[in-house]
Design an enzyme around this catalytic site. Structure first.
Site, short mmCIF file in Angstrom:
data_model
loop_
_atom_site.label_atom_id
_atom_site.label_comp_id
_atom_site.label_asym_id
_atom_site.label_seq_id
_atom_site.Cartn_x
_atom_site.Cartn_y
_atom_site.Cartn_z
N HIS A 17 0.89 -1.10 0.25
CA HIS A 17 0.05 0.00 0.03
C HIS A 17 0.82 1.25 0.02
CE1 HIS A 17 -3.22 2.72 1.79
NE2 HIS A 17 -3.69 2.15 0.80
N LYS A 19 3.44 3.94 -1.16
CA LYS A 19 3.62 4.94 -2.45
C LYS A 19 5.10 5.72 -2.31
CE LYS A 19 -0.85 5.10 -0.93
NZ LYS A 19 -1.44 3.83 -1.58
N ASP A 24 18.03 8.65 -7.79
CA ASP A 24 19.42 8.60 -7.66
C ASP A 24 19.61 8.42 -6.14
OD1 ASP A 24 19.83 9.51 -10.13
OD2 ASP A 24 19.84 11.56 -9.84
N HIS A 401 -7.85 11.32 1.11
CA HIS A 401 -7.07 10.36 0.96
C HIS A 401 -5.78 10.56 1.69
CE1 HIS A 401 -4.75 7.15 -1.17
NE2 HIS A 401 -5.77 6.52 -1.28
N LYS A 403 -3.01 10.71 4.81
CA LYS A 403 -2.52 9.79 5.87
C LYS A 403 -1.78 10.71 6.55
CE LYS A 403 -3.55 6.67 2.36
NZ LYS A 403 -4.93 6.67 2.54
N ASP A 408 0.97 19.83 17.67
CA ASP A 408 1.54 21.05 18.48
C ASP A 408 2.44 22.04 17.53
OD1 ASP A 408 0.60 20.05 20.77
OD2 ASP A 408 2.31 19.30 21.56
#
Length: 581
Positions: A17, A19, A24, A401, A403, A408
Protein backbone atom coordinates in the site's frame (compact mmCIF):
# COMPACT_ATOMS: atom_id res chain seq x y z
CA UNK A 1 8.15 -7.07 -10.61
CA UNK A 2 4.60 -7.78 -9.57
CA UNK A 3 4.33 -8.73 -5.89
CA UNK A 4 2.45 -10.41 -4.36
CA UNK A 5 0.75 -12.45 -7.09
CA UNK A 6 -2.41 -13.07 -5.01
CA UNK A 7 -2.59 -16.74 -5.92
CA UNK A 8 -3.89 -19.60 -3.74
CA UNK A 9 -1.29 -20.62 -1.20
CA UNK A 10 0.30 -17.17 -1.22
CA UNK A 11 -0.58 -13.72 0.11
CA UNK A 12 -4.25 -13.13 -0.69
CA UNK A 13 -5.59 -10.36 1.57
CA UNK A 14 -2.69 -7.91 1.79
CA UNK A 15 -0.98 -5.52 -0.62
CA UNK A 16 1.92 -3.12 -0.95
CA UNK A 17 0.00 0.00 0.00
CA UNK A 18 3.06 2.27 0.22
CA UNK A 19 3.68 4.96 -2.37
CA UNK A 20 7.22 6.18 -3.11
CA UNK A 21 9.41 7.48 -5.92
CA UNK A 22 13.18 7.63 -5.39
CA UNK A 23 15.60 9.53 -7.63
CA UNK A 24 19.34 8.72 -7.54
CA UNK A 25 18.91 7.62 -3.91
CA UNK A 26 19.13 11.36 -3.11
CA UNK A 27 15.50 12.55 -3.47
CA UNK A 28 12.45 10.58 -2.36
CA UNK A 29 8.74 11.29 -2.61
CA UNK A 30 6.35 9.49 -0.27
CA UNK A 31 2.88 9.94 1.15
CA UNK A 32 -0.66 8.99 0.21
CA UNK A 33 -0.69 9.81 -3.49
CA UNK A 34 -1.02 6.82 -5.85
CA UNK A 35 0.36 6.93 -9.39
CA UNK A 36 -2.96 6.15 -11.04
CA UNK A 37 -6.04 7.72 -12.59
CA UNK A 38 -8.11 10.27 -10.73
CA UNK A 39 -5.49 11.26 -8.16
CA UNK A 40 -4.23 14.58 -9.49
CA UNK A 41 -6.00 17.61 -8.02
CA UNK A 42 -5.25 20.99 -6.51
CA UNK A 43 -6.82 23.21 -3.86
CA UNK A 44 -9.57 24.33 -6.25
CA UNK A 45 -11.12 20.82 -6.17
CA UNK A 46 -13.00 21.36 -9.43
CA UNK A 47 -16.16 19.33 -9.98
CA UNK A 48 -16.61 20.16 -13.65
CA UNK A 49 -14.15 19.50 -16.48
CA UNK A 50 -15.84 19.41 -19.86
CA UNK A 51 -13.17 21.48 -21.59
CA UNK A 52 -13.72 24.79 -23.35
CA UNK A 53 -10.59 25.74 -25.25
CA UNK A 54 -11.13 27.41 -28.64
CA UNK A 55 -8.16 28.55 -30.75
CA UNK A 56 -8.21 32.22 -31.67
CA UNK A 57 -6.70 31.67 -35.15
CA UNK A 58 -7.75 34.33 -37.72
CA UNK A 59 -8.77 31.51 -40.08
CA UNK A 60 -11.69 30.63 -37.81
CA UNK A 61 -14.92 32.15 -39.02
CA UNK A 62 -17.08 31.40 -35.99
CA UNK A 63 -15.19 32.25 -32.82
CA UNK A 64 -17.40 33.34 -29.92
CA UNK A 65 -16.37 36.42 -27.96
CA UNK A 66 -14.31 35.86 -24.80
CA UNK A 67 -16.22 35.70 -21.54
CA UNK A 68 -17.51 33.40 -18.83
CA UNK A 69 -18.19 29.89 -20.01
CA UNK A 70 -21.45 28.00 -19.63
CA UNK A 71 -21.42 24.25 -20.02
CA UNK A 72 -23.84 22.93 -22.61
CA UNK A 73 -24.27 19.21 -22.88
CA UNK A 74 -22.16 18.02 -25.77
CA UNK A 75 -20.09 15.16 -27.09
CA UNK A 76 -17.36 13.56 -25.02
CA UNK A 77 -13.71 13.29 -26.00
CA UNK A 78 -13.13 10.30 -28.30
CA UNK A 79 -10.56 7.62 -27.64
CA UNK A 80 -7.47 8.84 -29.49
CA UNK A 81 -5.59 5.54 -29.40
CA UNK A 82 -7.40 3.31 -31.89
CA UNK A 83 -9.23 4.68 -34.94
CA UNK A 84 -10.99 1.42 -35.76
CA UNK A 85 -12.03 0.87 -32.20
CA UNK A 86 -13.34 4.44 -32.13
CA UNK A 87 -15.84 3.76 -34.91
CA UNK A 88 -17.50 1.05 -32.88
CA UNK A 89 -17.27 2.93 -29.59
CA UNK A 90 -18.54 6.17 -31.08
CA UNK A 91 -21.71 4.42 -32.13
CA UNK A 92 -22.12 2.75 -28.77
CA UNK A 93 -21.34 5.76 -26.57
CA UNK A 94 -22.43 8.57 -28.90
CA UNK A 95 -18.92 9.99 -29.15
CA UNK A 96 -17.94 12.12 -32.12
CA UNK A 97 -14.52 12.85 -33.54
CA UNK A 98 -15.59 15.21 -36.34
CA UNK A 99 -14.24 18.72 -36.42
CA UNK A 100 -17.77 20.15 -36.54
CA UNK A 101 -20.49 18.59 -34.44
CA UNK A 102 -24.12 19.38 -33.78
CA UNK A 103 -24.58 20.16 -30.11
CA UNK A 104 -27.73 19.23 -28.22
CA UNK A 105 -28.93 22.83 -28.32
CA UNK A 106 -28.74 22.73 -32.14
CA UNK A 107 -25.68 24.90 -32.63
CA UNK A 108 -22.40 23.82 -34.22
CA UNK A 109 -19.22 23.28 -32.31
CA UNK A 110 -15.85 24.45 -33.69
CA UNK A 111 -12.64 22.69 -34.62
CA UNK A 112 -11.81 22.59 -30.96
CA UNK A 113 -10.35 20.64 -28.14
CA UNK A 114 -13.80 20.08 -26.62
CA UNK A 115 -17.34 21.11 -27.52
CA UNK A 116 -18.66 23.77 -25.14
CA UNK A 117 -20.76 26.82 -25.84
CA UNK A 118 -19.89 30.25 -24.44
CA UNK A 119 -22.53 31.65 -22.12
CA UNK A 120 -22.92 33.22 -18.69
CA UNK A 121 -23.29 30.80 -15.80
CA UNK A 122 -20.31 28.49 -15.34
CA UNK A 123 -17.02 30.35 -15.12
CA UNK A 124 -14.53 27.75 -16.32
CA UNK A 125 -12.15 30.34 -17.74
CA UNK A 126 -9.76 31.15 -14.88
CA UNK A 127 -9.10 34.92 -14.48
CA UNK A 128 -5.48 35.95 -14.93
CA UNK A 129 -5.11 37.14 -11.31
CA UNK A 130 -6.95 34.20 -9.77
CA UNK A 131 -5.01 32.04 -7.29
CA UNK A 132 -6.73 29.03 -8.93
CA UNK A 133 -4.72 29.38 -12.14
CA UNK A 134 -2.49 26.46 -13.07
CA UNK A 135 0.37 26.23 -15.56
CA UNK A 136 -2.21 24.88 -18.05
CA UNK A 137 -4.10 28.20 -17.93
CA UNK A 138 -0.89 30.20 -18.33
CA UNK A 139 0.23 28.16 -21.35
CA UNK A 140 -3.19 28.51 -23.00
CA UNK A 141 -2.83 32.28 -22.76
CA UNK A 142 0.58 32.08 -24.43
CA UNK A 143 -0.90 30.00 -27.25
CA UNK A 144 -3.69 32.51 -27.82
CA UNK A 145 -6.39 30.12 -26.66
CA UNK A 146 -9.66 31.19 -25.11
CA UNK A 147 -11.22 29.20 -22.27
CA UNK A 148 -9.66 26.13 -20.73
CA UNK A 149 -8.50 22.70 -21.87
CA UNK A 150 -9.45 19.57 -20.00
CA UNK A 151 -7.35 18.84 -16.95
CA UNK A 152 -8.64 15.26 -16.53
CA UNK A 153 -8.69 13.30 -19.80
CA UNK A 154 -10.49 10.02 -20.30
CA UNK A 155 -10.15 7.68 -17.32
CA UNK A 156 -8.62 10.45 -15.23
CA UNK A 157 -12.09 11.98 -14.87
CA UNK A 158 -13.43 9.81 -12.05
CA UNK A 159 -16.18 9.51 -9.50
CA UNK A 160 -15.40 6.33 -7.59
CA UNK A 161 -18.77 5.98 -5.88
CA UNK A 162 -20.69 6.50 -9.13
CA UNK A 163 -18.62 4.02 -11.14
CA UNK A 164 -15.42 2.04 -10.77
CA UNK A 165 -12.84 1.82 -13.56
CA UNK A 166 -13.61 -0.13 -16.75
CA UNK A 167 -11.71 -0.57 -20.05
CA UNK A 168 -8.40 0.60 -18.64
CA UNK A 169 -6.72 -0.38 -21.92
CA UNK A 170 -8.40 2.71 -23.42
CA UNK A 171 -7.07 5.47 -21.18
CA UNK A 172 -8.32 8.42 -23.26
CA UNK A 173 -11.90 7.19 -23.45
CA UNK A 174 -14.39 8.61 -20.95
CA UNK A 175 -16.22 6.08 -18.82
CA UNK A 176 -18.32 8.66 -16.95
CA UNK A 177 -20.62 11.14 -18.67
CA UNK A 178 -18.88 14.33 -17.61
CA UNK A 179 -21.74 16.43 -19.00
CA UNK A 180 -24.07 15.11 -16.28
CA UNK A 181 -21.86 13.62 -13.57
CA UNK A 182 -19.44 15.77 -11.52
CA UNK A 183 -16.02 14.33 -10.79
CA UNK A 184 -15.06 13.43 -7.25
CA UNK A 185 -12.30 15.83 -6.12
CA UNK A 186 -9.28 14.30 -4.40
CA UNK A 187 -7.51 15.66 -1.32
CA UNK A 188 -4.12 14.10 -0.64
CA UNK A 189 -0.77 14.83 1.01
CA UNK A 190 2.76 13.87 0.03
CA UNK A 191 6.25 14.86 1.13
CA UNK A 192 9.69 15.03 -0.45
CA UNK A 193 12.78 14.18 1.60
CA UNK A 194 16.42 14.59 0.64
CA UNK A 195 19.80 13.49 1.91
CA UNK A 196 20.02 10.68 4.46
CA UNK A 197 16.23 10.31 4.72
CA UNK A 198 16.04 9.75 0.97
CA UNK A 199 18.81 7.14 1.25
CA UNK A 200 16.65 5.31 3.84
CA UNK A 201 13.65 5.29 1.49
CA UNK A 202 15.95 3.94 -1.24
CA UNK A 203 17.23 1.22 1.11
CA UNK A 204 13.64 0.22 1.85
CA UNK A 205 12.89 -0.13 -1.86
CA UNK A 206 16.13 -2.05 -2.46
CA UNK A 207 15.33 -4.42 0.40
CA UNK A 208 11.91 -5.11 -1.05
CA UNK A 209 13.29 -5.52 -4.59
CA UNK A 210 16.01 -7.93 -3.56
CA UNK A 211 13.61 -9.99 -1.43
CA UNK A 212 11.22 -10.26 -4.36
CA UNK A 213 14.05 -11.24 -6.72
CA UNK A 214 15.01 -14.08 -4.38
CA UNK A 215 11.41 -15.21 -4.30
CA UNK A 216 10.51 -14.89 -7.97
CA UNK A 217 13.65 -14.46 -10.10
CA UNK A 218 16.61 -15.87 -8.18
CA UNK A 219 18.24 -17.44 -11.24
CA UNK A 220 17.22 -14.74 -13.70
CA UNK A 221 20.33 -12.73 -14.60
CA UNK A 222 18.14 -10.17 -16.35
CA UNK A 223 16.71 -9.09 -12.98
CA UNK A 224 19.61 -7.50 -11.09
CA UNK A 225 20.13 -7.28 -7.36
CA UNK A 226 20.43 -3.68 -6.17
CA UNK A 227 23.02 -2.14 -3.85
CA UNK A 228 22.27 0.84 -1.59
CA UNK A 229 24.51 3.88 -1.36
CA UNK A 230 26.22 4.71 1.91
CA UNK A 231 24.44 6.93 4.44
CA UNK A 232 27.75 8.39 5.67
CA UNK A 233 28.90 11.82 4.58
CA UNK A 234 25.81 12.46 2.46
CA UNK A 235 25.81 15.84 0.72
CA UNK A 236 22.95 17.25 -1.27
CA UNK A 237 22.53 20.15 -3.69
CA UNK A 238 19.53 21.99 -2.23
CA UNK A 239 18.92 23.80 -5.51
CA UNK A 240 17.58 20.52 -6.94
CA UNK A 241 14.37 20.80 -4.88
CA UNK A 242 12.42 24.00 -4.30
CA UNK A 243 11.21 25.03 -0.83
CA UNK A 244 13.17 22.63 1.36
CA UNK A 245 13.08 23.09 5.15
CA UNK A 246 15.78 21.67 7.41
CA UNK A 247 14.20 19.26 9.89
CA UNK A 248 14.92 16.07 11.81
CA UNK A 249 13.39 13.23 9.80
CA UNK A 250 12.94 9.53 10.46
CA UNK A 251 11.58 7.08 7.88
CA UNK A 252 8.93 4.74 9.29
CA UNK A 253 7.56 1.45 7.95
CA UNK A 254 4.99 -1.28 8.24
CA UNK A 255 6.71 -4.39 6.88
CA UNK A 256 7.09 -8.09 7.66
CA UNK A 257 8.32 -11.34 6.17
CA UNK A 258 5.92 -11.43 3.23
CA UNK A 259 6.41 -7.78 2.26
CA UNK A 260 10.13 -7.17 2.84
CA UNK A 261 11.72 -10.56 3.52
CA UNK A 262 12.61 -9.67 7.14
CA UNK A 263 12.37 -12.01 10.13
CA UNK A 264 10.69 -9.64 12.57
CA UNK A 265 7.66 -7.47 11.87
CA UNK A 266 8.27 -3.71 11.91
CA UNK A 267 5.38 -1.39 12.77
CA UNK A 268 7.25 1.83 13.52
CA UNK A 269 4.50 3.98 11.95
CA UNK A 270 2.06 2.72 14.58
CA UNK A 271 4.43 3.42 17.45
CA UNK A 272 5.20 6.87 16.07
CA UNK A 273 1.47 7.69 16.10
CA UNK A 274 1.08 6.45 19.68
CA UNK A 275 4.16 8.35 20.84
CA UNK A 276 3.15 11.63 19.15
CA UNK A 277 -0.38 11.43 20.56
CA UNK A 278 0.92 10.66 24.07
CA UNK A 279 3.37 13.60 23.99
CA UNK A 280 0.93 16.14 22.49
CA UNK A 281 0.54 19.23 24.65
CA UNK A 282 -1.86 21.50 22.74
CA UNK A 283 -3.56 19.94 19.72
CA UNK A 284 -3.64 17.03 17.28
CA UNK A 285 -4.73 17.46 13.67
CA UNK A 286 -5.52 14.29 11.70
CA UNK A 287 -6.46 13.78 8.06
CA UNK A 288 -6.99 10.14 7.15
CA UNK A 289 -8.91 7.93 4.76
CA UNK A 290 -10.17 5.72 7.61
CA UNK A 291 -10.67 5.83 11.35
CA UNK A 292 -10.92 2.21 12.47
CA UNK A 293 -9.65 1.82 16.03
CA UNK A 294 -11.87 0.63 18.88
CA UNK A 295 -12.25 -1.88 21.68
CA UNK A 296 -13.30 -4.88 19.64
CA UNK A 297 -12.07 -8.47 19.35
CA UNK A 298 -11.38 -7.90 15.64
CA UNK A 299 -9.50 -4.58 15.99
CA UNK A 300 -6.01 -4.52 17.49
CA UNK A 301 -4.55 -1.03 17.01
CA UNK A 302 -5.01 1.31 19.98
CA UNK A 303 -4.84 4.75 18.38
CA UNK A 304 -8.33 5.63 19.63
CA UNK A 305 -7.28 4.53 23.13
CA UNK A 306 -4.29 6.86 22.97
CA UNK A 307 -6.56 9.75 21.97
CA UNK A 308 -8.98 8.91 24.79
CA UNK A 309 -6.21 8.85 27.40
CA UNK A 310 -4.70 12.15 26.21
CA UNK A 311 -8.09 13.91 26.08
CA UNK A 312 -8.97 12.67 29.57
CA UNK A 313 -5.65 13.96 30.90
CA UNK A 314 -6.47 17.41 29.52
CA UNK A 315 -10.05 17.23 30.84
CA UNK A 316 -9.01 16.31 34.38
CA UNK A 317 -6.33 19.01 34.38
CA UNK A 318 -8.82 21.52 32.89
CA UNK A 319 -6.44 22.22 30.04
CA UNK A 320 -7.37 23.45 26.58
CA UNK A 321 -6.70 20.63 24.16
CA UNK A 322 -8.10 20.14 20.65
CA UNK A 323 -8.28 17.15 18.34
CA UNK A 324 -9.34 17.74 14.72
CA UNK A 325 -10.14 14.67 12.61
CA UNK A 326 -10.90 15.11 8.87
CA UNK A 327 -12.23 12.03 7.05
CA UNK A 328 -13.99 11.25 3.75
CA UNK A 329 -17.77 11.57 4.10
CA UNK A 330 -18.15 8.14 2.47
CA UNK A 331 -15.75 5.38 1.41
CA UNK A 332 -14.80 5.45 -2.28
CA UNK A 333 -16.42 2.19 -3.35
CA UNK A 334 -18.80 1.91 -6.27
CA UNK A 335 -22.41 1.63 -5.19
CA UNK A 336 -25.39 3.47 -3.77
CA UNK A 337 -26.25 3.19 -0.11
CA UNK A 338 -29.57 1.48 0.39
CA UNK A 339 -29.39 -0.27 -2.99
CA UNK A 340 -27.92 -3.55 -4.18
CA UNK A 341 -24.18 -3.13 -4.62
CA UNK A 342 -23.59 -0.72 -1.74
CA UNK A 343 -22.36 -3.34 0.76
CA UNK A 344 -18.68 -2.37 0.54
CA UNK A 345 -19.51 1.23 1.40
CA UNK A 346 -21.57 0.06 4.37
CA UNK A 347 -18.86 -2.30 5.59
CA UNK A 348 -16.27 0.47 5.95
CA UNK A 349 -18.91 2.92 7.23
CA UNK A 350 -19.84 0.38 9.91
CA UNK A 351 -16.29 0.15 11.23
CA UNK A 352 -15.67 3.90 11.02
CA UNK A 353 -18.82 4.70 13.01
CA UNK A 354 -18.19 1.85 15.46
CA UNK A 355 -14.82 3.44 16.18
CA UNK A 356 -16.12 7.03 16.37
CA UNK A 357 -19.59 7.06 17.91
CA UNK A 358 -21.48 3.72 18.02
CA UNK A 359 -21.54 0.28 19.58
CA UNK A 360 -20.84 1.21 23.21
CA UNK A 361 -17.03 1.22 23.04
CA UNK A 362 -16.47 4.01 20.50
CA UNK A 363 -14.24 6.97 21.27
CA UNK A 364 -17.04 9.53 21.60
CA UNK A 365 -19.25 7.23 23.69
CA UNK A 366 -16.39 6.60 26.12
CA UNK A 367 -15.78 10.34 26.39
CA UNK A 368 -19.49 11.06 26.87
CA UNK A 369 -19.48 8.81 29.92
CA UNK A 370 -16.74 10.99 31.42
CA UNK A 371 -17.72 14.52 30.36
CA UNK A 372 -20.70 16.55 29.18
CA UNK A 373 -19.21 18.05 26.03
CA UNK A 374 -16.63 15.91 24.23
CA UNK A 375 -16.86 18.29 21.26
CA UNK A 376 -14.88 20.79 23.36
CA UNK A 377 -11.93 18.45 22.82
CA UNK A 378 -12.53 16.45 19.65
CA UNK A 379 -14.68 16.79 16.52
CA UNK A 380 -14.93 14.96 13.20
CA UNK A 381 -15.21 16.66 9.83
CA UNK A 382 -15.46 16.03 6.11
CA UNK A 383 -15.01 18.07 2.92
CA UNK A 384 -17.58 18.95 0.26
CA UNK A 385 -17.82 21.37 -2.67
CA UNK A 386 -20.27 22.55 -5.33
CA UNK A 387 -20.36 23.92 -8.87
CA UNK A 388 -22.59 24.44 -11.91
CA UNK A 389 -23.04 21.69 -14.49
CA UNK A 390 -25.47 22.08 -17.39
CA UNK A 391 -26.79 25.26 -15.75
CA UNK A 392 -27.68 23.19 -12.70
CA UNK A 393 -26.15 23.41 -9.20
CA UNK A 394 -24.32 20.20 -8.32
CA UNK A 395 -22.38 19.01 -5.29
CA UNK A 396 -19.97 16.21 -4.46
CA UNK A 397 -17.85 15.21 -1.49
CA UNK A 398 -14.11 15.89 -1.63
CA UNK A 399 -12.47 12.54 -1.05
CA UNK A 400 -9.93 12.69 1.77
CA UNK A 401 -7.15 10.22 0.95
CA UNK A 402 -4.45 11.74 3.20
CA UNK A 403 -2.56 9.89 5.89
CA UNK A 404 -1.41 12.85 7.96
CA UNK A 405 -1.05 13.89 11.59
CA UNK A 406 0.27 17.25 12.83
CA UNK A 407 0.93 17.77 16.54
CA UNK A 408 1.56 21.06 18.36
CA UNK A 409 2.86 22.82 15.23
CA UNK A 410 6.12 20.92 15.77
CA UNK A 411 5.68 17.32 14.65
CA UNK A 412 4.31 15.90 11.38
CA UNK A 413 3.70 12.33 10.22
CA UNK A 414 3.05 11.95 6.48
CA UNK A 415 2.81 8.59 4.79
CA UNK A 416 0.67 5.89 3.26
CA UNK A 417 -0.70 4.36 6.46
CA UNK A 418 -4.39 4.58 7.26
CA UNK A 419 -5.75 4.49 10.79
CA UNK A 420 -6.69 0.82 10.72
CA UNK A 421 -5.12 -2.57 11.40
CA UNK A 422 -4.27 -3.20 7.75
CA UNK A 423 -1.82 -0.29 7.80
CA UNK A 424 -0.68 -0.14 11.41
CA UNK A 425 0.06 -3.72 12.47
CA UNK A 426 3.00 -4.21 10.12
CA UNK A 427 2.25 -7.80 9.15
CA UNK A 428 -0.61 -6.89 6.83
CA UNK A 429 -0.27 -4.14 4.16
CA UNK A 430 3.19 -2.68 3.68
CA UNK A 431 3.42 1.06 4.38
CA UNK A 432 5.94 3.90 4.33
CA UNK A 433 5.93 7.21 6.21
CA UNK A 434 8.16 9.94 7.56
CA UNK A 435 8.00 11.67 10.94
CA UNK A 436 9.29 15.23 10.86
CA UNK A 437 10.37 17.17 13.95
CA UNK A 438 11.04 20.85 13.36
CA UNK A 439 14.43 22.33 14.23
CA UNK A 440 13.59 25.86 13.03
CA UNK A 441 10.97 27.92 14.84
CA UNK A 442 8.74 30.84 13.89
CA UNK A 443 6.48 33.06 15.96
CA UNK A 444 3.13 31.42 16.66
CA UNK A 445 0.18 31.39 19.04
CA UNK A 446 -1.25 28.65 21.21
CA UNK A 447 -4.45 29.36 23.17
CA UNK A 448 -3.81 33.11 22.99
CA UNK A 449 -0.20 32.95 24.17
CA UNK A 450 3.01 33.44 22.24
CA UNK A 451 4.44 30.15 21.10
CA UNK A 452 7.52 28.91 19.26
CA UNK A 453 6.01 26.98 16.36
CA UNK A 454 7.97 24.73 14.05
CA UNK A 455 8.45 26.27 10.62
CA UNK A 456 7.49 23.18 8.61
CA UNK A 457 4.64 21.89 10.77
CA UNK A 458 2.97 25.24 11.36
CA UNK A 459 3.11 26.31 7.72
CA UNK A 460 1.67 22.99 6.54
CA UNK A 461 -1.12 23.14 9.13
CA UNK A 462 -1.98 26.76 8.32
CA UNK A 463 -2.02 26.02 4.58
CA UNK A 464 -4.50 23.18 5.12
CA UNK A 465 -6.66 25.33 7.39
CA UNK A 466 -6.70 28.12 4.80
CA UNK A 467 -7.66 25.66 2.07
CA UNK A 468 -10.50 24.04 4.02
CA UNK A 469 -11.89 27.39 5.18
CA UNK A 470 -11.81 28.90 1.68
CA UNK A 471 -9.03 31.41 2.33
CA UNK A 472 -6.87 30.21 -0.57
CA UNK A 473 -9.55 31.01 -3.13
CA UNK A 474 -11.01 33.91 -1.08
CA UNK A 475 -7.93 35.58 0.44
CA UNK A 476 -9.89 38.70 1.44
CA UNK A 477 -11.75 36.81 4.18
CA UNK A 478 -10.71 38.05 7.63
CA UNK A 479 -9.77 34.80 9.39
CA UNK A 480 -6.59 34.26 11.38
CA UNK A 481 -5.47 30.61 11.43
CA UNK A 482 -2.39 31.20 13.59
CA UNK A 483 -3.86 29.81 16.84
CA UNK A 484 -5.44 26.36 16.41
CA UNK A 485 -6.49 25.94 20.05
CA UNK A 486 -8.19 29.22 21.00
CA UNK A 487 -11.92 29.26 21.65
CA UNK A 488 -12.32 32.01 19.07
CA UNK A 489 -10.83 29.91 16.29
CA UNK A 490 -11.92 26.39 17.23
CA UNK A 491 -15.50 27.16 18.27
CA UNK A 492 -16.37 30.49 16.64
CA UNK A 493 -14.60 29.91 13.32
CA UNK A 494 -13.79 26.29 12.45
CA UNK A 495 -16.81 24.59 14.04
CA UNK A 496 -19.18 27.41 13.13
CA UNK A 497 -18.22 27.38 9.44
CA UNK A 498 -18.43 23.58 9.29
CA UNK A 499 -21.93 23.57 10.81
CA UNK A 500 -23.25 26.38 8.58
CA UNK A 501 -21.84 24.72 5.44
CA UNK A 502 -23.41 21.40 6.45
CA UNK A 503 -26.84 22.97 6.95
CA UNK A 504 -26.69 24.72 3.58
CA UNK A 505 -25.64 21.58 1.67
CA UNK A 506 -28.38 19.53 3.32
CA UNK A 507 -30.96 22.17 2.48
CA UNK A 508 -29.89 22.71 -1.13
CA UNK A 509 -28.84 19.22 -2.26
CA UNK A 510 -30.20 16.69 0.26
CA UNK A 511 -26.64 15.36 0.49
CA UNK A 512 -25.82 11.82 1.49
CA UNK A 513 -24.62 11.15 4.15
CA UNK A 514 -26.75 13.37 6.38
CA UNK A 515 -27.92 13.49 9.99
CA UNK A 516 -31.46 13.80 8.60
CA UNK A 517 -31.21 10.16 7.53
CA UNK A 518 -31.11 7.75 10.48
CA UNK A 519 -32.71 4.71 8.78
CA UNK A 520 -33.10 3.19 5.33
CA UNK A 521 -36.74 4.30 5.39
CA UNK A 522 -35.58 7.87 6.05
CA UNK A 523 -33.17 7.47 3.15
CA UNK A 524 -35.94 6.58 0.71
CA UNK A 525 -38.06 9.56 1.78
CA UNK A 526 -35.08 11.91 1.75
CA UNK A 527 -34.07 10.90 -1.78
CA UNK A 528 -37.68 11.09 -3.02
CA UNK A 529 -38.09 14.68 -1.89
CA UNK A 530 -36.95 17.16 -4.53
CA UNK A 531 -34.00 19.24 -3.30
CA UNK A 532 -33.84 23.00 -3.61
CA UNK A 533 -31.12 22.68 -6.27
CA UNK A 534 -33.61 21.30 -8.82
CA UNK A 535 -36.87 22.73 -7.44
CA UNK A 536 -35.67 26.34 -7.17
CA UNK A 537 -32.20 26.68 -8.74
CA UNK A 538 -31.97 30.45 -8.32
CA UNK A 539 -32.81 30.26 -4.63
CA UNK A 540 -30.31 27.42 -4.30
CA UNK A 541 -27.60 29.58 -5.87
CA UNK A 542 -28.35 32.34 -3.39
CA UNK A 543 -27.99 29.87 -0.53
CA UNK A 544 -24.71 28.57 -1.90
CA UNK A 545 -23.13 32.04 -1.77
CA UNK A 546 -23.05 31.55 2.00
CA UNK A 547 -20.85 28.46 1.77
CA UNK A 548 -17.28 29.13 2.84
CA UNK A 549 -14.53 26.73 1.87
CA UNK A 550 -15.01 22.95 1.86
CA UNK A 551 -15.40 22.12 5.54
CA UNK A 552 -18.52 20.25 6.76
CA UNK A 553 -19.37 18.16 9.81
CA UNK A 554 -19.14 14.37 9.62
CA UNK A 555 -22.80 13.29 10.10
CA UNK A 556 -22.53 11.07 13.19
CA UNK A 557 -26.25 10.15 13.18
CA UNK A 558 -26.30 8.90 9.58
CA UNK A 559 -28.13 5.52 9.50
CA UNK A 560 -27.67 5.30 13.29
CA UNK A 561 -30.81 3.12 13.60
CA UNK A 562 -29.49 0.53 11.16
CA UNK A 563 -27.01 -2.34 11.44
CA UNK A 564 -24.44 -1.47 8.78
CA UNK A 565 -22.24 -4.57 9.02
CA UNK A 566 -22.60 -6.53 5.76
CA UNK A 567 -24.98 -9.48 5.84
CA UNK A 568 -23.42 -12.94 5.84
CA UNK A 569 -25.30 -13.71 2.62
CA UNK A 570 -23.45 -10.94 0.76
CA UNK A 571 -20.01 -11.28 -0.81
CA UNK A 572 -18.69 -8.64 1.60
CA UNK A 573 -20.16 -10.50 4.59
CA UNK A 574 -18.42 -13.72 3.58
CA UNK A 575 -15.01 -12.03 3.56
CA UNK A 576 -12.79 -12.22 6.66
CA UNK A 577 -13.41 -9.29 9.00
CA UNK A 578 -9.73 -8.35 8.92
CA UNK A 579 -10.13 -7.47 5.25
CA UNK A 580 -12.14 -4.41 6.34
CA UNK A 581 -10.33 -3.48 9.56
Amino acid sequence: MRHPDHVPGGVLLWAHHEKCVVIDQDIAFLGGIDLCYGRWDDFSHRLVDVGSALTSSPSRTQIPPPGPLSVKRSVSTPDLTDTNANKKDNQQHNYSSKSKTKLIDGSESYDEIDSVRVGQSNNLAVPKLSPCRTSVDVNLDKLGVQGMAKLWYGKDYTNFIAKDFVDLDRPFQDFIDRSTMPRMPWHDIGAVVCGVAARDVARHFIQRWNATKLEKAKENAGVPSLIPKSTRGVTFDKSRVFGLVNCDCQILRSVSTWSAGIKHTENSIYWAYLSAIRDAKHYIYIENQFFISCEDKDVYNRIADALFVRIMEAYRARQTFRVYVVLPLLPAFEGEIGETGGSSILAITHWNYKSICRGGNSLLERLQREMDHPEDYISFFGLRTHAELNDQPVSELVYVHCKLMIVDDNTVIIGSANINDRSMLGKRDSELAVIVNDTQTVAGKMNGRDYKAGKYASELRKHLFREHLGLVTQPDLDIDVTDPTSHKFYKETWLKIAKINTEIYDKVFHCIPSNHVTSFEDLKLYKAKEPLATAQPEKARQEMTRVQGYLVMLPLDFLSKEALAPSIITQEGMMPTKLWT
